[in-house]
Design a protein around this motif. Sequence first.
Motif: not given
Length: 346
Positions: A140-144, A147-152, A175-176, A279-285
């Motif tokens: 959902d919107r919260s999980l998406l 995930e995007l918040g990990r980028f910043q 963008v997000f 974008i998420k993966v950049l934050g996750t890695f």
Amino acid sequence: MSSRHVPKALLPWAMSVLGLSDGDLVPHLAVVAGDASNRRYFRFEVASQTYVLVESPPSTEKNEAFLRVDALLDIAGVKVPAVLGADLDRGFLLLEDLGDQLLWPALNTVSVDNYYTLAFDVLSKMAAVKTRGTGLDPYDRSLLGEELGRFQQWFVQGLLGYSPNPSEQALLDTVFERLISSALEQPTVLVHRDFHSRNLMLAGAEGLAVIDFQDAVVGPVTYDLVSLLRDCYIQWPVERVQAWVRSYRNRLCSQGLLADADEALFLRWFDWMGLQRHIKVLGTFSRLYLRDGKSVYLDDLPLVIQYVLQIADQYAEQEPVFADFSAFFSQRLAPLIMTQDWGKIR
């Protein structure tokens, strides 16, 4: 591999599950390559049969979800490791040994079409699963957004040490929001969330086996497809990727699993889903390195960055906010990336 001690009870528990007594020969535990989690995997052999024993700490790992999704996929006809025993209180799992043949090293320009056809077989079985009542959480919107918040948090500020100014923050928010809206307008299916070449195994006559599925959710139809075709560990020409996307869309349509999505829309969903994922993966890695000390994932950042810029630039003319995002990345982040040991973009 973690340096923490192997629990003394782990092997005796497995022996008891297999019906072996204390008088039987006690096998040796051999370490099996792990993943990005806190789980640890061991292989042992008894009477010419090998098994995989997992120490999966219940405080951090989704063991109940693993068992639930394993059963769900098995019923759907997807090859997954058979669960021979489970102690949820201690986080012990005894699994069928699927071997060591990951899809990733088997992929090349000649073999890839055949292997991806097998992967499409798996994806279409997953897409056919009736998800109502399965207990799977929604993507959902919260999980998406999380995930995007990990980028910043982890990539921009944590790894690169850059803090966006208010206008840049507003740009990222815009963008997000566009990416989240695109994801939420798609038909939903069972989503693995890491359906890539290191989580698929060669299973002989059974095709491909699937592992590491405990984070499965109900979400966008293109998510696992982009995980496979824009894999963070291997890259293919754009034209070939687009041909595979069209082929898989046609398969879904022929099986009655996709309606009201023409080819152009499906390709846009796919591309924007990939932008969200990478974008998420950049934050996750980055988090795996900064928080968990797993530096190996830094080596994969350049390809992920390339994917991000590729899609942002591809849609820049028709989506000005993507052009602004690409400019922000190139002007603010790229100079900082180039100072990193891993930072030579491919």
